[in-house]
Design a protein around this motif. Structure first.
Motif, short mmCIF file in Angstrom:
data_model
loop_
_atom_site.label_atom_id
_atom_site.label_comp_id
_atom_site.label_asym_id
_atom_site.label_seq_id
_atom_site.Cartn_x
_atom_site.Cartn_y
_atom_site.Cartn_z
N MET A 1 12.11 -5.67 -5.58
CA MET A 1 11.74 -4.61 -6.51
C MET A 1 12.86 -3.58 -6.56
O MET A 1 13.70 -3.53 -5.65
CB MET A 1 10.45 -3.94 -6.04
N SER B 1 3.21 -1.00 9.48
CA SER B 1 2.96 -0.23 8.25
C SER B 1 1.61 0.47 8.31
O SER B 1 1.48 1.64 7.95
CB SER B 1 2.95 -1.14 7.02
N MET C 1 13.76 0.58 -7.17
CA MET C 1 13.25 1.95 -7.23
C MET C 1 14.40 2.88 -7.59
O MET C 1 15.50 2.73 -7.09
CB MET C 1 12.69 2.32 -5.85
N LEU D 1 1.35 4.54 8.13
CA LEU D 1 0.71 5.18 6.98
C LEU D 1 -0.64 5.81 7.36
O LEU D 1 -1.27 6.47 6.54
CB LEU D 1 0.48 4.18 5.84
N VAL E 1 20.25 2.95 -6.99
CA VAL E 1 18.85 2.53 -6.86
C VAL E 1 18.57 2.10 -5.42
O VAL E 1 19.47 2.07 -4.59
CB VAL E 1 18.53 1.35 -7.81
N THR E 2 17.31 1.78 -5.16
CA THR E 2 16.94 1.21 -3.87
C THR E 2 16.20 -0.11 -4.12
O THR E 2 15.28 -0.15 -4.92
CB THR E 2 16.02 2.18 -3.10
N ALA E 3 16.66 -1.16 -3.45
CA ALA E 3 15.93 -2.44 -3.51
C ALA E 3 14.83 -2.41 -2.47
O ALA E 3 15.04 -1.97 -1.34
CB ALA E 3 16.89 -3.59 -3.22
N LEU E 4 13.63 -2.83 -2.88
CA LEU E 4 12.48 -2.87 -1.97
C LEU E 4 12.03 -4.32 -1.81
O LEU E 4 11.94 -5.06 -2.79
CB LEU E 4 11.31 -2.07 -2.55
N VAL F 1 0.85 -1.19 0.00
CA VAL F 1 0.00 0.00 0.00
C VAL F 1 0.89 1.24 0.00
O VAL F 1 1.85 1.33 0.75
CB VAL F 1 -0.92 0.01 1.24
N MET F 2 0.56 2.19 -0.87
CA MET F 2 1.31 3.43 -0.98
C MET F 2 0.35 4.59 -0.74
O MET F 2 -0.76 4.58 -1.25
CB MET F 2 1.91 3.53 -2.38
N THR F 3 0.80 5.58 0.03
CA THR F 3 -0.02 6.78 0.21
C THR F 3 0.74 7.96 -0.36
O THR F 3 1.96 7.95 -0.44
CB THR F 3 -0.31 7.05 1.70
N ASP F 4 0.00 8.97 -0.76
CA ASP F 4 0.66 10.16 -1.27
C ASP F 4 0.51 11.26 -0.25
O ASP F 4 -0.58 11.80 -0.07
CB ASP F 4 0.07 10.58 -2.61
N GLU F 5 1.60 11.57 0.41
CA GLU F 5 1.57 12.60 1.44
C GLU F 5 2.15 13.90 0.92
O GLU F 5 2.53 14.78 1.65
CB GLU F 5 2.33 12.13 2.69
N MET G 1 5.28 10.78 -0.55
CA MET G 1 4.84 9.42 -0.82
C MET G 1 5.35 8.47 0.25
O MET G 1 6.51 8.53 0.63
CB MET G 1 5.41 9.00 -2.18
N LYS G 2 4.46 7.64 0.76
CA LYS G 2 4.87 6.67 1.76
C LYS G 2 4.43 5.28 1.34
O LYS G 2 3.34 5.09 0.83
CB LYS G 2 4.27 7.03 3.12
N LEU G 3 5.30 4.30 1.58
CA LEU G 3 5.05 2.94 1.16
C LEU G 3 4.91 2.03 2.38
O LEU G 3 5.64 2.20 3.36
CB LEU G 3 6.25 2.42 0.36
N SER G 4 4.01 1.05 2.29
CA SER G 4 3.92 0.06 3.37
C SER G 4 5.14 -0.86 3.37
O SER G 4 5.43 -1.52 4.35
CB SER G 4 2.64 -0.77 3.24
N THR G 5 5.86 -0.89 2.25
CA THR G 5 7.01 -1.78 2.11
C THR G 5 8.07 -1.43 3.15
O THR G 5 8.61 -0.33 3.15
CB THR G 5 7.59 -1.67 0.70
N ARG G 6 8.36 -2.38 4.04
CA ARG G 6 9.24 -2.11 5.18
C ARG G 6 10.71 -2.01 4.81
O ARG G 6 11.47 -1.34 5.48
CB ARG G 6 9.10 -3.23 6.22
N ASN G 7 11.12 -2.71 3.77
CA ASN G 7 12.55 -2.90 3.56
C ASN G 7 13.04 -2.16 2.33
O ASN G 7 12.60 -2.41 1.22
CB ASN G 7 12.83 -4.40 3.43
N ARG G 8 13.97 -1.23 2.58
CA ARG G 8 14.55 -0.41 1.51
C ARG G 8 16.04 -0.44 1.66
O ARG G 8 16.59 0.01 2.66
CB ARG G 8 14.09 1.04 1.70
N LYS H 1 9.00 -6.65 0.41
CA LYS H 1 7.87 -6.69 1.35
C LYS H 1 8.24 -7.59 2.54
O LYS H 1 8.92 -8.61 2.37
CB LYS H 1 6.65 -7.24 0.61
#
Lengths: 72, 72, 72, 72, 72, 72
Positions: free
Chosen positions: E64, B42, E66, B46, D54-57, A65-69, D1-8, D59
Motif C-alpha cells: 500500500m 499490534s 501512504m 494499539l 511516500v511510505t510503503a505499507l 486495524v487503525m485507531t485514532d489517537e 492515528m495508529k495502524l496495526s500495519t507493522r511495516n512502513r 501487513k
C-alpha cells in the motif's frame, strides 16, 4: 457449503471499471464503499454490473486495524 | 495523511483473543462482524479491547466478490 | 535457497493476458487451473508464455478452506 | 492515528504506470526498489508521480522470508 | 530461478517469537524494521534465529502507499 | 453461488495444528501439499480434521510465479 473466510459483507455493485487483465468493482455496503480489484475474467463471468446484489469476502489475515489517537 | 487503501470500515472492537504470535480481533461494523488476524504485537501496541472505536482497513486486491445465483 | 512460502504448485502456462499495469497468467497444475494476477513487468521479465514450465507460489496466510456440507 | 500495519518503508516514487483499472507504482526505499500494484483510482487520488515522498505499507501476514543456503 | 515477486529486501533477523501455529519474525532491513507473520513450521525449517541473513519478499499486490499531506 | 475467486483446489485434510488465535491446516491436493494459516475459529467451525474433503481457495492476486532458468 461453508467457507473459512470470516468476513462477508453484503452489498450492491455501484460501478465496474474493466481493464485488459484487471477490473475494479465498487460496492455499497451499508454506509461504506468497498472496492475490489479482481481479474476481468471474474467480473465477466459473474456478470457484475451496477445494481447487482453481491457479497464482498475478505480473509481475516487481510484486515488491518487503525485507531485514532488524535486529540479532540 | 492519505492512504492508497480503498476500504475503511469504522467499527467497535467486540472481542480480542491473543496467542503468542498472533491475535484475533473481532469488530462490529454496521450490521456485520469483521474479524482480523494480526500480530499480537499490534494488538498490544494499539491497546485493542472491547468497546474501542477503530477502523478496519482492507486493500482492494484482497476483496473477493460472491454472487448468489440460486433460484428464489 | 529456501523460502518460507509453504505452497509450491508446479505447472505449465496455458495463457497470458497483458494489460498496461497488470497481467493475468493461467497455469495448468495437475487437474486444476490456477490463475495469477501479477504485474505486467513480472510477466515480461520471466518470459511467460504458453508451454513454459513454472511453479505457482502461495503464502499459507492466503489460502482459504471451503467445505461442502450439502446433502448427497 | 495508529495502524496495526507493522511495516512502513519511507521512500520516493520513481515511476507510475497506469492501466484502466490498475496502476504500478515503483518506489526507491533506501537501497531497494519497491513495486506496488494498486487501483488506478488510488494512484490518481494520491497524486502519485516521480519525486513524491511516500511510505510503503505492508501487513506482516504478507511478508515471506527467503534464506540462501548456497555454498560460498 | 526467477520469481515474479517484485520486492526483495535483504536484511538480518533480530527476533523470532513462536506460537503453536504462527511465528512472528522481525528483520532489520537498512534503517527499517520489517515484521513477518509466517507459519511456525516455516520458521523452524528455515532455522530462523537472530543474526541470520535473509531476504524479505513481498508481492506487489500487497504493498500500500501512504502520503503525508499534513501541514508542517 | 458464484465466487470471483479463480483458484479452487479440491483436496483432503492431512493435519490440523491449533494455536490460541491461529490454526495451520495441511491438505493433500493431487501430488502437492497445500498449507493454510487460518483463524482457529474457522478451523473449529468447519470441523476440520484429517480425512475431511475440502477445497482450498486462493485469490488470483495472491499467486506468484517462479521459473527455473537453471542449466539442465
Amino acid at each position: 457449503m461453508k467457507l473459512s473466510t470470516r468476513n462477508r459483507l453484503p452489498g450492491t455493485v455501484t460501478e465496474v471499471v474493466k481493464g485488459e487483465a484487471a477490473a475494479k468493482v465498487t460496492l455499497q455496503v451499508g454506509d461504506n464503499h468497498v472496492v475490489a480489484l479482481i481479474t476481468r475474467e471474474s467480473a465477466d463471468e459473474l456478470g457484475l454490473e451496477p445494481g447487482k446484489q453481491v457479497t464482498a469476502l475478505v480473509k481475516a489475515t487481510d484486515v488491518m486495524v487503525m485507531t485514532d489517537e488524535g486529540v479532540a
